[in-house]
Structure formats: structure tokens, C-alpha cells
Design an enzyme around this catalytic site. Structure first.
Site, short mmCIF file in Angstrom:
data_model
loop_
_atom_site.label_atom_id
_atom_site.label_comp_id
_atom_site.label_asym_id
_atom_site.label_seq_id
_atom_site.Cartn_x
_atom_site.Cartn_y
_atom_site.Cartn_z
CB SER A 139 42.39 4.44 26.62
OG SER A 139 42.00 5.79 26.82
CE1 TYR A 187 39.17 3.68 22.32
CE2 TYR A 187 39.66 5.19 24.12
CZ TYR A 187 40.08 4.38 23.09
OH TYR A 187 41.43 4.26 22.83
CE LYS A 194 41.21 0.97 23.81
NZ LYS A 194 42.09 0.02 23.07
#
Length: 255
Positions: free
Chosen positions: A148, A161, A165
Site C-alpha cells: 500500500s 495498517y 504494509k
């Protein structure tokens, strides 16, 4: 030179996690269209059967197996079923991801942290290791991790998150360095925001969407097919000297 052969995946077998919808589904279709036999997995057999049937009707060879990648005990079964069905593994796409928390990091629980890390980092780590003995035998082995843009610069309210990543990007480089002498290439793709169910919390919020659009050089959201096209390239012989690289498909968001 036969340029068409550079992007051919004939006689190759691919696993795509989270392959029943969104980016994973697009990647599975692109790989199958290039000639690969594709195994997709998700947590819902009904959805897998529906997707597989639709793609098989197009003349592709796609098989769906239930596997919750957050449950480490299920990963060996995914590999075993793929070998039982097709006898080899040449391509692994670690696409399945989760983000059960939207907010500032100090409000996240350890349970949420563990779930995010299990799906986004631990699963690619373990599944890649399980596939390695089979990938070693391939003439063009490729692992593609779907990361991401948050891995490159943490996004607001997506802190954990983004952390997961970032770890996945680092894991990509570690595997690439350690497995290069075994002829296994490992790369990562960092997509921008797409209009998928997974990222709905971002594009369905006018304030978040306006912030995103201001930073985009290309003033639209990404399409899943645009990520899939890069995945096809990285899986193909055309990318035979590319490993340990982190690619963005973000319309200039991080430029």
C-alpha cells in the site's frame, strides 16, 4: 524476438490469496488470461465457486479453495491442494489483507494489532516459506506482495495498517536478497486508493476523498486492472531481472 512470449504464463501455476474480489480477482483474471492455471482463495467457498465458474466460462483455468490466511494452520492445506491439483507452484501473489480499525493508533487494541499483523505480514511470511520448495523448481518463480502507499507514508487514521504494509515491504526486500540465489524473485506493489469494498471507508467519505484528490497528479482513483497489469508484468519473463523492488500504482500520489 517474440515479444508475446515475454508476457506468457503458459504452463505456469499461480496462487492468489484474497482472489474472489477486488484487486485479487483482477490479478487472478490477468494471470489466467496470460495462460496460467490460477488457484484463488478466500474465506467463502460460494463466492469462490461463482468467480471460478465465471472465469472458466471465459476459457481460463481457475480453481478456488477456502483458506483464511489469518489462520496459519490453513496455509499448508492451500499449498498441498494446489500441488495435488496442478503439481507445481510458479507464482505466489500475497494479496489478502485486512484493516479492521480506522482511527489513531493509541486507541487500537492489542487484539486489533495482532489481527492486522497476522493477515498482512505473518501470512505472507509463512505462505512464502511454504511455497519456496516448489518455487525453487520453477524456471520463472515470482512472489508478488500487494502492499500500500501507506507503507511509504502513513495515511491518516490508517496508522496500524500502514505499519503492517511497511513491514511487508521490508519482508519483500529480505526475501528478495535471501532467495535470489535460488532464482526466486520477490517484489511488492503499493496501490493507491481504489473504489473497492476494502477501501470504501476512504472513497465513500467526502472529506477523505477530497484530501486524496488534491494530492493526485492523475485526478481519479486507481482501477484494479491497473494494479493487475503490473502484477502480470512482475510474474512474467519480461521481469526476469527485477527483484526486491517496491512499485507504486497511485496516480502520482507519492511523487
Amino acid at each position: 524476438m517474440d515479444l508475446s512470449a515475454l508476457f506468457s504464463l503458459n504452463d505456469k501455476v499461480a496462487i492468489v490469496t484474497g482472489g474472489s474480489e477486488g484487486v485479487g480477482l483482477s490479478i487472478a483474471e490477468f494471470l489466467a488470461a496470460a495462460g496460467a492455471k490460477v488457484v484463488i482463495c478466500s474465506r467463502n467457498q460460494g463466492k469462490l465457486d461463482k468467480v471460478s465458474s465465471r472465469l472458466n466460462d471465459k476459457g481460463y483455468e481457475v480453481t478456488g479453495f477456502v483458506c483464511n490466511v489469518g489462520h496459519m494452520a490453513e496455509l499448508p492445506m492451500l499449498v498441498d491442494k494446489t500441488i495435488e491439483t496442478y503439481g507445481q507452484i510458479d507464482i505466489l501473489v500475497n494479496n489478502a489483507g485486512t484493516n479492521p480499525f480506522l482511527g489513531v493508533v493509541h486507541e487500537a487494541s492489542l487484539e486489533v494489532f495482532d489481527k492486522i499483523m497476522a493477515v498482512n505480514v505473518k501470512a505472507p511470511f509463512e505462505l512464502s516459506k511454504l511455497c519456496l520448495p516448489h518455487l525453487r523448481k520453477s524456471s520463472n518463480a515470482s512472489i508478488i506482495n500487494i502492499s500500500s502507499i501507506g507503507a511509504l507514508s502513513p495515511e491518516p487514521f490508517l496508522g496500524l495498517y500502514s505499519v503492517s504494509k511497511s513491514a511487508l515491504n521490508s519482508l519483500t526486500k529480505v526475501f528478495a536478497k535471501e532467495w535470489g540465489n535460488q532464482k526466486v524473485r520477490v517484489n511488492a506493489i503499493c496501490p493507491g486508493v481504489m473504489k473497492t469494498k476494502f477501501s470504501e471507508a476512504l472513497w465513500n467519505n467526502d472529506q477523505h476523498l477530497e484530501t486524496i484528490m488534491k494530492r493526485l497528479a492523475i485526478k481519479r482513483l486507481a482501477k484494479t486492472e491497473e494494479v493487475a497489469a503490473l502484477a502480470l508484468f512482475l510474474a512474467s519473463p519480461a521481469a526476469s531481472y527485477i527483484s526486491g523492488s517496491i512499485f507504486t500504482v497511485d496516480g502520482g500520489f507519492t511523487s
